[in-house]
Design a protein around this motif. Structure first.
Motif, PDB file in Angstrom:
ATOM      1  N   SER A  85      18.612  25.318 -78.027  1.00 43.10           N
ATOM      2  CA  SER A  85      20.237  25.521 -77.763  1.00 43.10           C
ATOM      3  C   SER A  85      20.560  23.814 -77.824  1.00 43.10           C
ATOM      4  O   SER A  85      20.080  23.021 -77.759  1.00 43.10           O
ATOM      5  N   TYR A  86      22.021  24.116 -77.729  1.00 44.48           N
ATOM      6  CA  TYR A  86      22.449  22.421 -77.899  1.00 44.48           C
ATOM      7  C   TYR A  86      23.628  22.318 -76.937  1.00 44.48           C
ATOM      8  O   TYR A  86      24.433  22.819 -76.804  1.00 44.48           O
ATOM      9  N   VAL A  87      23.799  21.063 -76.494  1.00 44.91           N
ATOM     10  CA  VAL A  87      25.029  20.643 -76.111  1.00 44.91           C
ATOM     11  C   VAL A  87      25.559  19.997 -76.723  1.00 44.91           C
ATOM     12  O   VAL A  87      24.804  17.966 -77.526  1.00 44.91           O
ATOM     13  N   ALA A  88      26.964  19.487 -77.386  1.00 44.03           N
ATOM     14  CA  ALA A  88      28.174  18.396 -78.349  1.00 44.03           C
ATOM     15  C   ALA A  88      28.405  17.555 -77.715  1.00 44.03           C
ATOM     16  O   ALA A  88      29.761  18.538 -76.817  1.00 44.03           O
ATOM     17  N   CYS A  89      28.846  16.123 -77.591  1.00 45.36           N
ATOM     18  CA  CYS A  89      30.129  15.764 -76.891  1.00 45.36           C
ATOM     19  C   CYS A  89      31.246  15.885 -78.180  1.00 45.36           C
ATOM     20  O   CYS A  89      31.180  15.883 -79.454  1.00 45.36           O
ATOM     21  N   CYS A 134      32.626  12.337 -79.993  1.00 44.53           N
ATOM     22  CA  CYS A 134      31.952  11.652 -80.726  1.00 44.53           C
ATOM     23  C   CYS A 134      30.506  12.284 -81.162  1.00 44.53           C
ATOM     24  O   CYS A 134      29.896  11.995 -82.227  1.00 44.53           O
ATOM     25  N   LYS A 135      30.577  13.484 -80.911  1.00 49.18           N
ATOM     26  CA  LYS A 135      30.134  14.625 -81.767  1.00 49.18           C
ATOM     27  C   LYS A 135      28.245  14.153 -81.529  1.00 49.18           C
ATOM     28  O   LYS A 135      27.494  15.120 -82.306  1.00 49.18           O
ATOM     29  N   TYR A 136      27.947  13.293 -80.646  1.00 44.39           N
ATOM     30  CA  TYR A 136      26.719  13.053 -80.367  1.00 44.39           C
ATOM     31  C   TYR A 136      25.615  14.692 -79.593  1.00 44.39           C
ATOM     32  O   TYR A 136      26.495  15.163 -78.637  1.00 44.39           O
ATOM     33  N   THR A 137      24.968  14.783 -80.520  1.00 42.41           N
ATOM     34  CA  THR A 137      24.139  16.694 -80.514  1.00 42.41           C
ATOM     35  C   THR A 137      22.527  16.460 -79.450  1.00 42.41           C
ATOM     36  O   THR A 137      21.812  14.991 -79.977  1.00 42.41           O
ATOM     37  N   GLU A 138      22.398  17.323 -78.237  1.00 43.98           N
ATOM     38  CA  GLU A 138      21.240  16.783 -77.512  1.00 43.98           C
ATOM     39  C   GLU A 138      20.551  18.559 -77.916  1.00 43.98           C
ATOM     40  O   GLU A 138      21.085  19.249 -77.266  1.00 43.98           O
ATOM     41  N   PHE A 139      19.337  18.847 -78.175  1.00 39.87           N
ATOM     42  CA  PHE A 139      19.219  19.973 -78.718  1.00 39.87           C
ATOM     43  C   PHE A 139      17.540  20.285 -77.505  1.00 39.87           C
ATOM     44  O   PHE A 139      17.232  19.077 -77.279  1.00 39.87           O
ATOM     45  N   TYR A 140      17.594  21.213 -77.042  1.00 38.17           N
ATOM     46  CA  TYR A 140      16.599  21.824 -75.763  1.00 38.17           C
ATOM     47  C   TYR A 140      15.802  23.296 -76.515  1.00 38.17           C
ATOM     48  O   TYR A 140      16.955  24.366 -76.616  1.00 38.17           O
ATOM     49  N   LYS A 141      14.444  23.139 -76.770  1.00 39.70           N
ATOM     50  CA  LYS A 141      13.957  24.101 -76.976  1.00 39.70           C
ATOM     51  C   LYS A 141      14.580  25.464 -76.347  1.00 39.70           C
ATOM     52  O   LYS A 141      13.694  25.350 -74.810  1.00 39.70           O
ATOM     53  N   ALA A 142      13.873  26.663 -76.524  1.00 41.92           N
ATOM     54  CA  ALA A 142      14.851  27.875 -76.049  1.00 41.92           C
ATOM     55  C   ALA A 142      13.917  28.872 -75.925  1.00 41.92           C
ATOM     56  O   ALA A 142      12.767  28.877 -77.271  1.00 41.92           O
ATOM     57  N   SER A 143      12.961  29.817 -75.355  1.00 38.19           N
ATOM     58  CA  SER A 143      12.082  31.267 -75.776  1.00 38.19           C
ATOM     59  C   SER A 143      12.886  32.021 -76.705  1.00 38.19           C
ATOM     60  O   SER A 143      14.208  32.349 -76.372  1.00 38.19           O
ATOM     61  N   SER A 199      28.328  14.310 -68.960  1.00 41.88           N
ATOM     62  CA  SER A 199      28.649  12.301 -69.096  1.00 41.88           C
ATOM     63  C   SER A 199      28.075  11.752 -70.395  1.00 41.88           C
ATOM     64  O   SER A 199      26.253  11.966 -70.362  1.00 41.88           O
ATOM     65  N   CYS A 200      28.120  12.520 -71.658  1.00 36.05           N
ATOM     66  CA  CYS A 200      27.993  12.189 -73.178  1.00 36.05           C
ATOM     67  C   CYS A 200      27.537  10.377 -72.960  1.00 36.05           C
ATOM     68  O   CYS A 200      27.661   9.313 -72.602  1.00 36.05           O
ATOM     69  N   VAL A 201      25.732  10.243 -73.327  1.00 38.34           N
ATOM     70  CA  VAL A 201      25.139   8.959 -72.891  1.00 38.34           C
ATOM     71  C   VAL A 201      25.101   8.696 -74.649  1.00 38.34           C
ATOM     72  O   VAL A 201      25.093   7.306 -73.821  1.00 38.34           O
ATOM     73  N   LYS A 202      26.425   8.821 -74.799  1.00 36.46           N
ATOM     74  CA  LYS A 202      26.501   7.714 -76.454  1.00 36.46           C
ATOM     75  C   LYS A 202      28.190   7.310 -75.924  1.00 36.46           C
ATOM     76  O   LYS A 202      28.251   6.045 -75.655  1.00 36.46           O
TER      77      LYS A 202
END
Length: 69
Positions: free
Chosen positions: A40-44, A47-56, A7-10
């Motif tokens: 890695s990213y997850v984008a809604c 609304c295109k809100y995007t969260e980035f997560y550091k990957a190895s 569920s998008c936080v925005k």
């Protein structure tokens, strides 16, 4: 792609897209154009809100990136 756990936080939308991006780290990696940081990213999808997560990153992928530039 639909996942009822996401569920998008925005905006609260439940559809999203995922992907990867690479970036340079410090000065030497910028000079030699080596993208040694991976995210890695997850984008809604709404609304295109995007969260980035550091990957190895593996040493082999960093060497391959250096040799192909």
């Amino acid at each position: 792609m639909k996942n009822l756990n996401y569920s998008c936080v925005k905006c609260g939308h439940h559809q999203y897209e995922t992907g990867e991006m690479r970036a340079t780290g410090g000065t030497l990696s910028k000079i030699f154009d080596v993208q040694n940081k991976k995210f890695s990213y997850v984008a809604c999808k709404r609304c295109k809100y995007t969260e980035f997560y550091k990957a190895s990153t593996g040493a082999l992928s960093n060497i391959f990136d250096f040799l192909t530039n």
